[in-house]
Structure formats: structure tokens, C-alpha cells
Design a protein around this motif. Sequence first.
Motif, short mmCIF file in Angstrom:
data_model
loop_
_atom_site.label_atom_id
_atom_site.label_comp_id
_atom_site.label_asym_id
_atom_site.label_seq_id
_atom_site.Cartn_x
_atom_site.Cartn_y
_atom_site.Cartn_z
N ILE A 1 -7.84 -36.64 22.43
CA ILE A 1 -8.69 -35.45 22.33
C ILE A 1 -8.91 -34.84 23.71
CG2 ILE A 1 -11.04 -34.67 21.81
CD1 ILE A 1 -10.94 -36.71 19.43
N ARG A 2 -9.13 -35.66 24.70
CA ARG A 2 -9.32 -35.14 26.07
C ARG A 2 -8.06 -34.47 26.58
NH1 ARG A 2 -12.56 -40.33 28.42
NH2 ARG A 2 -14.60 -39.77 27.57
N MET A 3 -6.89 -35.05 26.30
CA MET A 3 -5.63 -34.41 26.72
C MET A 3 -5.47 -33.05 26.05
SD MET A 3 -2.77 -37.39 26.82
CE MET A 3 -3.39 -39.02 26.48
N LEU A 4 -5.77 -32.99 24.75
CA LEU A 4 -5.66 -31.73 24.03
C LEU A 4 -6.68 -30.71 24.54
CD1 LEU A 4 -5.10 -33.15 20.45
CD2 LEU A 4 -3.43 -31.89 21.80
N ASP A 5 -7.88 -31.18 24.86
CA ASP A 5 -8.91 -30.29 25.43
C ASP A 5 -8.42 -29.66 26.73
OD1 ASP A 5 -10.70 -30.85 23.38
OD2 ASP A 5 -11.89 -32.27 24.56
N ARG A 6 -7.79 -30.47 27.57
CA ARG A 6 -7.27 -29.95 28.85
C ARG A 6 -6.14 -28.95 28.63
NH1 ARG A 6 -7.99 -35.74 31.01
NH2 ARG A 6 -10.04 -35.57 31.97
#
Length: 65
Positions: free
Chosen positions: A49-54
Motif C-alpha cells: 500500500i505504501r509503494m502504491l501510495d508513493r
Amino acid sequence: MSTLPVAELVEFARREGRRRELKQAAVGAVVEALELSGGDVKLNLRNVIRMLDRGEAMERAAVLH
């Protein structure tokens, strides 16, 4: 948070990327990072999720010239 097999994390990243309407390049970068980890690094849904957020933030950022 428990870890999942890389294949399940990749499928989640693809589904979530489609839901967020991210460009294929952004989703592909996340998938490649997951696959390159080869399970050596303990990744979970929160990491994905953090990778996609970035990726989403980079897509939405204005391009400076």
C-alpha cells in the motif's frame, strides 16, 4: 501484520493499482520490486500500500520544468 507469498502481494498490487487507476508503469514498478525481493525481504500488505501510495503521489505531482 503477517507476511504473504510474493504472488499474492503481486496480485493485490495489480488489483489495487487498477482500482486507483494508476498507470501501468507505476503498478509495474511495484510488481517488479516485489518480484525482485524474491521473498528474501519480509513484505506485507502495508508495504505494498505504501509503494502504491508513493506511485500515486508521483503521478499526481506537477511536472516541473
